[in-house]
Design an enzyme around this catalytic site. Structure first.
Site, mmCIF file in Angstrom:
data_model
loop_
_atom_site.group_PDB
_atom_site.id
_atom_site.type_symbol
_atom_site.label_atom_id
_atom_site.label_comp_id
_atom_site.label_asym_id
_atom_site.label_seq_id
_atom_site.Cartn_x
_atom_site.Cartn_y
_atom_site.Cartn_z
ATOM 1 N N ASN A 1 -51.424 39.708 23.283
ATOM 2 C CA ASN A 1 -51.840 40.644 24.337
ATOM 3 C C ASN A 1 -50.707 40.975 25.318
ATOM 4 O OD1 ASN A 1 -54.872 39.289 23.748
ATOM 5 N ND2 ASN A 1 -54.817 41.497 24.017
ATOM 6 N N SER B 1 -61.899 35.674 16.557
ATOM 7 C CA SER B 1 -60.792 35.609 17.493
ATOM 8 C C SER B 1 -61.092 34.473 18.468
ATOM 9 C CB SER B 1 -60.666 36.942 18.233
ATOM 10 O OG SER B 1 -59.709 36.833 19.263
ATOM 11 N N GLU C 1 -49.784 39.814 16.544
ATOM 12 C CA GLU C 1 -50.340 41.024 17.158
ATOM 13 C C GLU C 1 -49.803 41.232 18.572
ATOM 14 O OE1 GLU C 1 -54.584 40.899 16.811
ATOM 15 O OE2 GLU C 1 -54.913 42.546 18.221
ATOM 16 N N LYS D 1 -59.026 49.957 16.863
ATOM 17 C CA LYS D 1 -60.255 49.802 17.655
ATOM 18 C C LYS D 1 -60.627 51.218 18.070
ATOM 19 C CE LYS D 1 -58.855 45.449 19.862
ATOM 20 N NZ LYS D 1 -58.194 44.896 21.060
ATOM 21 N N GLY E 1 -61.595 44.161 17.808
ATOM 22 C CA GLY E 1 -62.872 44.043 18.519
ATOM 23 C C GLY E 1 -62.648 43.980 20.011
ATOM 24 N N LYS F 1 -58.147 34.062 14.222
ATOM 25 C CA LYS F 1 -57.058 34.583 15.071
ATOM 26 C C LYS F 1 -56.978 33.707 16.312
ATOM 27 C CE LYS F 1 -57.081 38.617 17.966
ATOM 28 N NZ LYS F 1 -57.223 40.097 18.002
ATOM 29 N N LEU F 2 -55.777 33.307 16.669
ATOM 30 C CA LEU F 2 -55.577 32.512 17.879
ATOM 31 C C LEU F 2 -54.945 33.371 18.951
ATOM 32 C CD1 LEU F 2 -53.930 29.283 16.377
ATOM 33 C CD2 LEU F 2 -56.381 29.748 16.747
ATOM 34 N N LYS F 3 -55.492 33.311 20.158
ATOM 35 C CA LYS F 3 -54.835 33.943 21.293
ATOM 36 C C LYS F 3 -53.682 33.045 21.706
ATOM 37 C CE LYS F 3 -57.427 37.576 22.123
ATOM 38 N NZ LYS F 3 -56.857 38.936 22.063
ATOM 39 N N ASP G 1 -51.570 46.662 18.560
ATOM 40 C CA ASP G 1 -52.939 46.894 19.029
ATOM 41 C C ASP G 1 -52.854 47.838 20.234
ATOM 42 O OD1 ASP G 1 -55.399 46.732 20.354
ATOM 43 O OD2 ASP G 1 -55.521 44.561 20.407
ATOM 44 N N ASP H 1 -52.441 36.552 18.436
ATOM 45 C CA ASP H 1 -52.449 37.749 19.285
ATOM 46 C C ASP H 1 -51.961 37.378 20.681
ATOM 47 O OD1 ASP H 1 -52.928 40.130 20.582
ATOM 48 O OD2 ASP H 1 -55.104 40.129 20.272
#
Ligand code: SMG
Ligand code: MG
Length: 369
Positions: A190, A135, A213, A262, A290, A161-163, A238, A188
């Site tokens: 968030n 990530s 995500e 998770k 994670g 995975k890219l934020k 998530d 992702d």
């Protein structure tokens, strides 16, 4: 079985590089490490709390208080016939799942050690190796991002995975996709977007992503169900999936294509297995997320990820992606096929480096039955 002694430690273990998401930055692990004794056995676990309550409602300070004032005393009063008894014993305390998970993981390790079995086998794991990726946090510009991604690919990781966040989403994803047309790539958010951003998120459609995500609110399922038919990329939840009930709601509402599991977000391995099984029955893949765990939580994650429905690569990179020196003596290394090897010894398998753990401990608390 009765737990005879519980020790908690607040730690600060610096990361090799700062980790930036759509809403916060972390420069080190602020986990709570758990040690238990029962029947002459010593077991270890971890609540992978952060410095701030920006991923979910918890952080290291809230975990510290809830564990000492409620969760540890409740566990010490419980007669355990298996690790499945922990979650119901702590259910009176609402939420605080990351704090609960630290205790639950440790009890699983205790039972695995008592039965002289690996944690993976006790959980029902079927794989000898688990596929993993990296990530990648938000970077200062696209050339830096390409360099960072290239570095991880050189190390052997084959999924990235890219934020993402507004202003750092379409263009960085396009740049990585153009540089590596066949790379397994996902993003992702968030919880930073709103349903009104659906058209913008659909601009990710051409990049052949494994998944997008948690674009919408951390506690939302309803709007994700509305968003899903508006995107071609598979949608993954998530933050929103904090219990088996939440997973059922998401499945019944058709709010996602994939679930990120998770066990720390869900309050423990028992409920994580329930979600794994429920998704499998519904034909929905899961993958292991994670929380930048230390080597203790990482070993727990690898054990869980060896269950059969974890069919996409996990955010469980090798220890050296996070720490120059970890608090375990046997860190995971990345295999040439972008996997980590599932430990076959007794318990979760992490051998705690107690001297170094002492060095990174900020505060210690201990109680007997
Ligand atoms: O453990 O490699 C890891 C990090 C994976 O991106 C990751 N986790 O939302 O999935 C997520 C984030 C939460 C990080 S909280 C600091
Ligand atoms: Mg996430």
């Amino acid at each position: 079985m009765r737990i005879e002694r519980i020790e908690l430690r607040k730690i600060l273990l610096p990361y090799v590089t700062m980790f930036e998401t759509s809403g916060w930055r972390e420069t080190g692990s602020h986990a709570i490490i758990v040690r238990m004794e029962a029947d002459g056995i010593v077991a270890w676990g971890e609540s992978p709390t952060g410095e701030s309550p920006f991923y979910n409602e918890e952080n290291q300070k809230t975990g510290w208080v809830i564990l000492q004032d409620y969760l540890v005393p409740m566990l010490l009063q419980t007669d355990l016939s298996s690790a499945w008894d922990v979650t119901p014993a702590l259910a009176r305390v609402r939420g605080n799942r990351m704090a609960k998970a630290g205790l639950e993981f440790t009890v699983w390790d205790l039972f695995a050690r008592r039965e002289k079995r690996s944690l993976a086998s006790l959980l029902g794991g079927t794989r000898e190796r688990v596929e993993v990726g990296v990530s990648v946090g938000i970077q200062k510009d696209i050339p830096t991002l390409l360099e960072v991604v290239g570095g991880y690919l050189d190390e052997g990781y084959t999924r990235i995975k890219l934020k993402i966040k507004p202003g750092w989403d379409i263009e960085p994803t396009r740049a990585v996709r153009e540089a590596w047309p066949d790379l397994r790539l996902q993003v992702d958010a968030n919880s930073i977007y709103h349903l009104s951003d659906a058209e913008h998120l659909a601009e990710l459609d051409p990049f052949n992503l494994l998944l997008v995500e948690q674009p919408l609110a951390h506690d939302d399922i309803f709007d994700h169900a509305k968003l899903k038919p508006m995107l071609r990329s598979p949608l993954c939840l998530d933050e929103s999936i904090v219990s088996p009930e939440h997973a059922r709601w998401a499945i019944e509402m058709n709010a996602c294509d994939i679930i990120n599991i998770k066990p720390s977000r869900i309050g423990g391995l028992g409920d994580a297995i329930k979600i794994h099984d429920m998704a499998q029955a519904a034909g929905m893949p899961v993958w292991h997320g994670g929380m930048l765990e230390t080597g203790i939580g990482r070993a727990v994650n690898v054990a869980l990820a060896s269950l059969p429905n974890f069919t996409l690569p996990g955010d469980i990179s090798a220890n050296d992606r996070y720490f120059k020196r970890d608090i375990v003596k046997n860190p995971f290394a990345i295999n040439a096929d972008s996997t980590l090897t599932v430990p076959t010894g007794i318990g979760h398998g992490a051998i705690v480096d107690e001297d170094y753990l002492d060095d990174v401990t900020l505060e210690r608390w201990e109680i007997g039955a």
